[in-house]
Motif scaffolding. Sequence first.
Motif, PDB file in Angstrom:
ATOM      1  N   ASP A 189       0.697  -1.160  -0.017  1.00 29.23           N
ATOM      2  CA  ASP A 189       0.061   0.152   0.066  1.00 29.23           C
ATOM      3  C   ASP A 189       0.994   1.225   0.052  1.00 29.23           C
ATOM      4  OD1 ASP A 189      -2.122  -1.666   0.142  1.00 29.23           O
ATOM      5  OD2 ASP A 189      -2.475  -1.493   2.229  1.00 29.23           O
ATOM      6  N   PHE A 190       2.095   1.112   0.295  1.00 28.66           N
ATOM      7  CA  PHE A 190       2.903   2.312   0.326  1.00 28.66           C
ATOM      8  C   PHE A 190       3.930   2.260  -0.812  1.00 28.66           C
ATOM      9  CE2 PHE A 190       1.954   1.537   4.725  1.00 28.66           C
ATOM     10  CZ  PHE A 190       1.960   3.047   5.211  1.00 28.66           C
ATOM     11  N   ASP A 191       4.150   3.607  -1.301  1.00 33.57           N
ATOM     12  CA  ASP A 191       5.186   3.982  -2.240  1.00 33.57           C
ATOM     13  C   ASP A 191       6.318   4.967  -1.720  1.00 33.57           C
ATOM     14  OD1 ASP A 191       6.788   3.942  -4.730  1.00 33.57           O
ATOM     15  OD2 ASP A 191       4.995   4.957  -5.842  1.00 33.57           O
ATOM     16  N   SER A 192       7.582   4.895  -2.368  1.00 36.70           N
ATOM     17  CA  SER A 192       8.585   5.693  -1.854  1.00 36.70           C
ATOM     18  C   SER A 192       8.979   6.760  -2.826  1.00 36.70           C
ATOM     19  CB  SER A 192       9.627   4.975  -1.457  1.00 36.70           C
ATOM     20  OG  SER A 192      10.101   4.389  -2.649  1.00 36.70           O
ATOM     21  N   ARG A 193       9.606   7.889  -2.494  1.00 37.38           N
ATOM     22  CA  ARG A 193      10.304   8.722  -3.462  1.00 37.38           C
ATOM     23  C   ARG A 193      11.673   9.190  -3.000  1.00 37.38           C
ATOM     24  NH1 ARG A 193       6.520   7.429  -5.804  1.00 37.38           N
ATOM     25  NH2 ARG A 193       5.004   9.012  -7.200  1.00 37.38           N
ATOM     26  N   VAL A 194      12.688   9.117  -3.780  1.00 35.96           N
ATOM     27  CA  VAL A 194      13.948   9.451  -3.502  1.00 35.96           C
ATOM     28  C   VAL A 194      14.061  10.992  -3.603  1.00 35.96           C
ATOM     29  CG1 VAL A 194      16.593   9.177  -3.831  1.00 35.96           C
ATOM     30  CG2 VAL A 194      14.942   7.215  -4.254  1.00 35.96           C
ATOM     31  N   ILE A 195      14.408  11.601  -2.538  1.00 32.52           N
ATOM     32  CA  ILE A 195      14.338  12.961  -2.436  1.00 32.52           C
ATOM     33  C   ILE A 195      15.870  13.555  -2.507  1.00 32.52           C
ATOM     34  CG2 ILE A 195      14.191  15.074  -0.773  1.00 32.52           C
ATOM     35  CD1 ILE A 195      11.664  13.683  -1.737  1.00 32.52           C
TER      36      ILE A 195
END
Length: 370
Positions: A189-195
């Motif tokens: 259910d989760f996603d990620s973004r590289v900042i």
Amino acid sequence: MFRSFSALRHFSSKISAVSVTYCSFQATKSLFSCTVQPKHVQIRHFSNPLAPTSYRDLVGAVTGGRGGRGGRGRRKGGKKGKFDQKLLSLGRAKIRFPGLNAPLTPGTPLSVAGAAAKRRTDRAAGSRKVATEGDEDDGDGYDKEAAGQQRPRRNFLEGIPAMRGWSGKNWRGRSFGAPETAEGNVLNDFDSRVIELKRVANQTSAGKKRTAWALVVVGNKNGAAGFAVGKAQDTLPAMRKARNKAANFLHYVERCDDHTIYHDLKTKATKTNIIMHRAVEGTGLRCHRIIRAICEMIGVKDIHCKIIGSVNPLNIVRATFKGLGSQETHQQMADRTGRHVVEMRREMGMRPVVVASPKKETRHDNSISV
């Protein structure tokens, strides 16, 4: 300029001195005289520049020896005086020019010789070929049965902003997949973004110790989000550590009507100041790209932000989570003040609408709290 004195002497003109006799005639009434006046004249004899031996010597004198490179010696890549006569006829591009290195015939266009150029031309022609009626077609207009032709490459990341990132081919702004728990369970259910992803170094007694530093934000796009920093020897392990660690430090952010914030606010983290404004539906995310990535992970769709001061990525992330977490909902405001919360929205014609009522007894004094 010539680079050897021998070549200069070889191609210099041969000067010879000769005596030439000039006769002058003077006509008088009684005499006819002839006067001899010798003069010294220089006559130059040049060598034939079209001779093969002279041309090779000239090329060897120009291309060989020292000079022209700042005194760093002879140029690398070939012996002195070596010259390829084929380069004069075709050149490296192997282009035939009618009248220069090819027969001059009317209507002859420029042609590129060579097998590599022919393969490029055939490949370009094959990629433009479309399927004819009655052939198998997968919907993309390309003929699978074209013999000897290779399917053109496609950029699968072209239409996916989460996979394309912010700019270039770096990891900033790209999705790094769903986080994992310590037991190895994937949180789908989760996603990620590289900042942020960078290389850092620590000076030790044994020398510089270089590591990778990654800042990753995770969220389920429904109010829950978190961020963390990961360090490792390489970039992928650092991003993996930050992603899995961020799943253990989640924040829940309240959203007004599931698309924006409840009220305007100001937030600060060290030298970074952020002003957030509430926006109507359809405004979009008008903010810094780091704040936009965080809002996408939280589920905020409409907001307007302004950053004043430092734009350090870690400070922006900290200030954004601090500001979004400090919101006061309409119900919390009604319970705190003991009054009904009335809101006037532009999209509703500025009519007062009660959006929250206190759970306890309502106050009856004439003071108004804003």
